[in-house]
Scaffold this active site. Structure first.
Site, short mmCIF file in Angstrom:
data_model
loop_
_atom_site.label_atom_id
_atom_site.label_comp_id
_atom_site.label_asym_id
_atom_site.label_seq_id
_atom_site.Cartn_x
_atom_site.Cartn_y
_atom_site.Cartn_z
CG ASN A 174 -5.79 30.15 -4.88
OD1 ASN A 174 -6.86 30.53 -5.33
ND2 ASN A 174 -4.97 30.95 -4.21
CB SER A 195 -5.40 28.23 1.44
OG SER A 195 -4.11 28.59 0.99
CB CYS A 213 -4.41 33.07 -9.03
SG CYS A 213 -4.22 31.49 -9.85
CG ASN A 239 -6.57 38.87 1.96
OD1 ASN A 239 -5.68 38.59 1.17
ND2 ASN A 239 -7.71 38.17 2.04
CB ILE A 244 -1.52 38.51 1.38
CG1 ILE A 244 -2.50 38.68 2.56
CG2 ILE A 244 -0.13 38.12 1.87
CD1 ILE A 244 -2.07 39.60 3.68
N GLY A 249 -16.33 30.48 4.18
CA GLY A 249 -16.75 31.87 4.05
C GLY A 249 -17.38 32.37 5.33
N GLY A 250 -16.61 33.03 6.15
CA GLY A 250 -17.17 33.69 7.33
C GLY A 250 -17.56 32.78 8.48
#
Lengths: 278, 314
Positions: free
Chosen positions: B124, B21, B127, B67, B69, B240-241
């Protein structure tokens, strides 16, 4: 927005953007600060329009490691030869890496990206005015204007005469070229304003184009309002994806009196002159 | 030819590869046929309109990116009217990522996006939760269980809980999500990090703190996938990566049923196709008939495992 379906209609997908490995043909200094990079690409990449850009995977210069790709506006795209060229100044880790490229080296790239300049066939003469690296972005507009039968006056601004970029490209495409510099004071905004007012009075300015200087952008916005002229500006911003996905390159724009965010990579990099917030 | 299909709860995906995402939008469809992906995962949408964080929103570091964003979102009506119809035309199942500042808010947005054309919801929960002093839901088992339970009650769609890697015991959080009815967990979001510009002593991100992603975090999140997969019965989606088929294979062998690719798509837009094709070849070379057979195929010799356990304890 255009999204192309898919496995349910296999075979119908046609990419608009090439993800490929180009081959360096040339990467030479053109003056004390700028280099001209030419790469061999696919036909899709070579279909790039003036104002569009590519994301370049710059090689790592010694001791440094750029992570992101670097956005670079198109300086030239030759559909007959399948080449794309860039004019860049070595300014950071990405461009230091680019400067190490030699003919035959591989340069992965993604493009063409973004919305380029648009020329209205009803225009007879336009004015392009830019500064520094912005002149590399405006250069191919002279090619497009010539192809569309539109005359151009190009005002090229730089610190010193030897740093004026793209002059040959503008001239060879029939543009009338006026160079202005800081060193002789001719790039002063008040003088530029007089120059532009004269072109407008002479009916030689159906539209204004700019890139590379917020001071010039503000000047053009005032003139565009005063004389009711259309215009376009190519903007820069730090980018990560280049495809409108990550939202890191947003800037403020004035749309119908409201301040809104737009993505420079996806909604631009060329925007309406009056919408840009200088 | 390898059987590339995998199951994630009630869903069968054509292959185990999907975007993370926030790193996927309609722009990717300009580059390749996104119908080839195992699933599509939207940027996180919220009920409220969000402008996002101050710039700069990204910064590069060695082996990765930061990031912050700030989840810019145009809200649910915009998503339903303008974004969803485009994806309805794509063959791959659509997973909608949602976020909210409260459990009730999560439930409301889950219900609002439970429409035709949406195959699953990714919550998600990394947050901040305004009801818990701004701590992320996914940082506490109790908050995770409560929010996932409320979301599951609000929608018939499968819920994938996207966990935070910024915890001491991710398996405990995953168990809470499973107990609350999640059909899968995504391990994991970005790792909280920062970077400072030595020219001016300023943080490199407008938000000061941000999330680290990219190759630099792969070994850490791989470990968390391994720990999570051993602790729960529902599928784990590794994230992850991942930038190659080999990375994806490692995640699956560690226990992931599917994988998400994010940052790597910024360096090569069609990385996910490389991962799909590469996984196929990886399996073919080893005579593995189904890519799903990789999931949890890690070989732990008894003595080796004991040593590992001891090291964890110390």
């Amino acid at each position: 927005m255009d999204i192309t379906p898919s496995a349910s209609c296999v075979g119908s997908f046609r990419p608009h953007v090439a993800e490929e490995v180009s081959v360096v043909l040339q990467n030479e200094m053109v003056n004390g600060e700028y280099r001209h990079l030419v790469v061999a690409t696919s036909a899709l990449a070579a279909s790039a329009q003036a104002g569009q850009f590519f994301q370049l995977l710059c090689p790592a210069p010694p001791g440094e490691a750029p992570f992101f790709r670097r956005p670079m506006s198109v300086y030239g795209a030759d559909r007959a030869a399948n080449t794309v060229s860039f004019l860049y100044k070595v300014a950071g880790v990405g461009t230091r890496g680019l400067a190490t490229l030699r003919p035959g080296d591989a340069l992965p790239l993604l493009g063409p990206l973004g919305q380029g300049f648009e020329l209205d066939p009803a225009w007879r003469r336009v004015v392009a005015i830019g500064r520094g690296a912005g002149l590399a972005t405006l250069g191919p507009l002279a090619v497009a204007a010539k192809a569309a039968g539109i005359g151009m006056t190009a005002i090229l601004s730089a610190r010193r005469p030897d740093l004026v970029m793209s002059e040959d490209l503008f001239r060879s495409n029939g543009a009338e070229v006026i160079t202005v510099t800081d060193s002789d004071g001719s790039s002063d905004p008040a003088k530029l304003r007089r120059l532009l007012c004269m072109l407008i009075a002479d009916d030689r300015c159906d539209a204004l184009f700019t890139c590379g200087s917020s001071r010039i952008l503000r000047l053009l916005q005032r003139l565009a309002r005063e004389f009711g002229l259309p215009g376009q500006v190519a903007l820069e911003q730090q980018m990560a994806c280049g495809l409108g996905m990550c939202f890191c390159c947003v800037r403020d724009f004035n749309v119908d009196g409201e301040t809104v965010h737009k993505r420079v990579c996806w909604d631009g990099p060329v925007f309406d002159l009056l919408e840009a917030v200088a | 030819m390898t059987d590339m299909s995998v199951r994630v709860g009630r869903l069968t995906l054509a292959n185990p590869v999907m975007p993370a995402s926030g790193t996927f939008a309609e722009g990717m469809a300009c580059v390749f046929d996104i119908g080839r992906l195992g699933a599509l995962v939207t940027k996180t949408i919220t009920a409220e309109l969000r402008a996002g964080n101050p710039l700069p929103r990204v910064a590069e570091v060695r082996g990765g990116m930061l990031n912050a964003i700030g989840i810019p979102s145009k809200g649910v009506p915009y998503f339903l009217a303008h974004i969803l119809p485009q994806y309805r035309r794509v063959h791959a199942p659509l997973v909608v990522s949602i976020s909210a500042p409260t459990a009730e808010g999560f439930a409301a947005i889950a219900a609002a996006v439970s429409v035709e054309g949406v195959a699953a919801i990714e919550a998600n929960i990394s947050c901040p939760n305004i009801e818990e002093d701004g701590r992320a839901f996914a940082q506490r088992a109790g908050a995770t269980e409560a929010v996932i339970r409320q979301i599951c009650a609000a929608t018939p769609l499968p819920i994938w809980a996207k966990l935070s890697p910024n915890v001491g015991d991710i398996a405990e959080i995953a168990r809470a999500a499973e107990a609350a009815g999640a059909e899968a967990v995504v391990v994991a979001n970005t790792i909280l990090a920062m970077s400072i510009d030595l020219e001016n002593f300023r943080p490199k991100l407008g938000n000061t703190l941000g999330g680290l992603s990219g190759p630099a975090i792969k070994p850490i999140v791989l470990r968390q996938v391994y720990q999570t997969a051993r602790a729960i019965g529902i599928p784990v989606i590794g994230c992850g990566g991942i930038s190659s088929a080999e990375d994806a294979a490692e995640y699956m062998i560690a226990g992931a049923a599917a994988v998400q690719v994010g940052t790597a798509s910024f360096l090569k837009a069609d990385t996910m196709l490389d991962v799909i094709d590469g996984l196929d070849r990886f399996c073919a070379r080893r005579g593995i008939a189904r890519v799903a057979d990789l999931t949890g195929a890690i070989r732990l010799e008894a003595d080796h495992a004991e040593t590992a356990e001891m090291e964890t304890v110390t």
